[in-house]
Design a protein around this motif. Structure first.
Motif, PDB file in Angstrom:
ATOM      1  N   ASN A  42       0.806  -1.216   0.000  1.00  0.00           N
ATOM      2  CA  ASN A  42       0.000   0.000   0.000  1.00  0.00           C
ATOM      3  C   ASN A  42       0.841   1.269   0.000  1.00  0.00           C
ATOM      4  O   ASN A  42       0.431   2.284   0.526  1.00  0.00           O
ATOM      5  CB  ASN A  42      -0.966  -0.017   1.186  1.00  0.00           C
ATOM      6  CG  ASN A  42      -0.236  -0.096   2.508  1.00  0.00           C
ATOM      7  OD1 ASN A  42       0.985   0.007   2.565  1.00  0.00           O
ATOM      8  ND2 ASN A  42      -0.977  -0.267   3.578  1.00  0.00           N
ATOM      9  N   MET A  47      -5.003   3.519  -3.696  1.00  0.00           N
ATOM     10  CA  MET A  47      -5.263   2.152  -3.252  1.00  0.00           C
ATOM     11  C   MET A  47      -6.238   1.466  -4.196  1.00  0.00           C
ATOM     12  O   MET A  47      -7.256   2.041  -4.580  1.00  0.00           O
ATOM     13  CB  MET A  47      -5.853   2.135  -1.840  1.00  0.00           C
ATOM     14  CG  MET A  47      -4.980   2.774  -0.772  1.00  0.00           C
ATOM     15  SD  MET A  47      -3.372   1.993  -0.591  1.00  0.00           S
ATOM     16  CE  MET A  47      -2.308   3.250  -1.310  1.00  0.00           C
ATOM     17  N   THR A  51      -8.073  -6.641  -3.999  1.00  0.00           N
ATOM     18  CA  THR A  51      -6.871  -7.170  -3.365  1.00  0.00           C
ATOM     19  C   THR A  51      -6.123  -8.029  -4.375  1.00  0.00           C
ATOM     20  O   THR A  51      -6.642  -8.323  -5.460  1.00  0.00           O
ATOM     21  CB  THR A  51      -7.224  -8.005  -2.116  1.00  0.00           C
ATOM     22  OG1 THR A  51      -8.017  -9.121  -2.528  1.00  0.00           O
ATOM     23  CG2 THR A  51      -7.968  -7.165  -1.086  1.00  0.00           C
ATOM     24  N   ARG A 119      -5.638   2.056   3.384  1.00  0.00           N
ATOM     25  CA  ARG A 119      -4.285   1.492   3.337  1.00  0.00           C
ATOM     26  C   ARG A 119      -4.212   0.129   4.017  1.00  0.00           C
ATOM     27  O   ARG A 119      -3.533  -0.770   3.534  1.00  0.00           O
ATOM     28  CB  ARG A 119      -3.284   2.453   3.950  1.00  0.00           C
ATOM     29  CG  ARG A 119      -3.120   3.694   3.090  1.00  0.00           C
ATOM     30  CD  ARG A 119      -1.842   4.445   3.360  1.00  0.00           C
ATOM     31  NE  ARG A 119      -1.737   5.573   2.458  1.00  0.00           N
ATOM     32  CZ  ARG A 119      -1.255   5.504   1.219  1.00  0.00           C
ATOM     33  NH1 ARG A 119      -0.793   4.374   0.754  1.00  0.00           N
ATOM     34  NH2 ARG A 119      -1.207   6.565   0.455  1.00  0.00           N
ATOM     35  N   SER A 122      -5.945  -2.617   1.728  1.00  0.00           N
ATOM     36  CA  SER A 122      -5.478  -2.722   0.347  1.00  0.00           C
ATOM     37  C   SER A 122      -4.068  -3.293   0.346  1.00  0.00           C
ATOM     38  O   SER A 122      -3.200  -2.802   1.053  1.00  0.00           O
ATOM     39  CB  SER A 122      -5.456  -1.343  -0.323  1.00  0.00           C
ATOM     40  OG  SER A 122      -6.747  -0.811  -0.402  1.00  0.00           O
ATOM     41  N   ASP A 123      -3.861  -4.323  -0.453  1.00  0.00           N
ATOM     42  CA  ASP A 123      -2.517  -4.894  -0.520  1.00  0.00           C
ATOM     43  C   ASP A 123      -1.843  -4.642  -1.866  1.00  0.00           C
ATOM     44  O   ASP A 123      -0.751  -5.122  -2.117  1.00  0.00           O
ATOM     45  CB  ASP A 123      -2.523  -6.382  -0.171  1.00  0.00           C
ATOM     46  CG  ASP A 123      -3.302  -7.235  -1.165  1.00  0.00           C
ATOM     47  OD1 ASP A 123      -3.981  -6.673  -2.046  1.00  0.00           O
ATOM     48  OD2 ASP A 123      -3.235  -8.474  -1.041  1.00  0.00           O
ATOM     49  N   SER A 125      -1.448  -1.194  -4.847  1.00  0.00           N
ATOM     50  CA  SER A 125      -1.702   0.229  -5.057  1.00  0.00           C
ATOM     51  C   SER A 125      -1.045   0.679  -6.357  1.00  0.00           C
ATOM     52  O   SER A 125      -0.373  -0.102  -7.035  1.00  0.00           O
ATOM     53  CB  SER A 125      -1.171   1.038  -3.856  1.00  0.00           C
ATOM     54  OG  SER A 125       0.212   0.802  -3.678  1.00  0.00           O
TER      55      SER A 125
END
Length: 177
Positions: A42, A47, A51, A119, A122-123, A125
């Protein structure tokens, strides 16, 4: 209001096609475009609503409800801008739109759980909305909740509304990200 916009877009498309054979830019099918590579983690500025395992980020479910807040914020901002600059028509409208976007984003962000929640959930960005637009389209446009993900991202990142289709048109024309 949406019907009026749709009629306007249809009329504009007809006018463009009738004027000397000029055609509106086409958007390629998702499988015809190269997908930008997201940033793992992130650390990017924007974002992803998805995922890395292809499911909606937790903040999207909260942000789905934020569109009403963004709309209310936009209307309030437009009204405030109009009142601030009643004697300067173009600047007043611009200020109202900018203020509305800012207020709408804050409301959407709050309803999504705040910047920290974005953040934390979310993995992946991106450093540009153009890259995120093309990546989402290429990788997730057939996802059953794509419209929700896109609308949520547009609520949290209001400038995505203007960038999204332009980014897809540019990618379709061969401009890479």
């Amino acid at each position: 209001m949406n019907k009026i916009k749709l009629l306007f877009v249809a009329a504009a498309a007809l006018m463009l096609s009738a004027c000397g054979g000029v055609m509106a830019p086409q958007i390629a099918a998702p499988n015809q475009l190269m997908s930008p590579t997201p940033i793992e983690g992130n650390t990017g500025e924007y974002m992803s609503p998805y995922t890395s395992d292809g499911v909606l980020a937790e903040w999207v479910n909260n942000a789905v409800n934020a569109e009403m807040g963004a709309t209310v914020g936009g209307m309030a901002g437009a009204y405030a801008g109009q009142k601030l600059a009643e004697n300067i028509p173009f600047i007043g409208g611009f200020l109202g739109q900018e203020l509305g976007n800012a207020v709408g984003r804050e409301v959407a962000l709050e309803m999504a759980g705040g910047e920290e929640a974005l953040r934390d959930t979310s993995d992946i960005s991106f450093n540009s909305l153009e890259e995120m637009s093309v990546w989402m389209y290429v990788n997730h446009s057939s996802h059953e909740h794509y419209a929700d993900a896109l609308e949520s991202a547009m609520s949290v990142y209001p400038e995505l509304r203007q960038i999204y289709y332009v980014a897809l048109q540019n990618a379709s024309a061969g401009y890479g990200y």
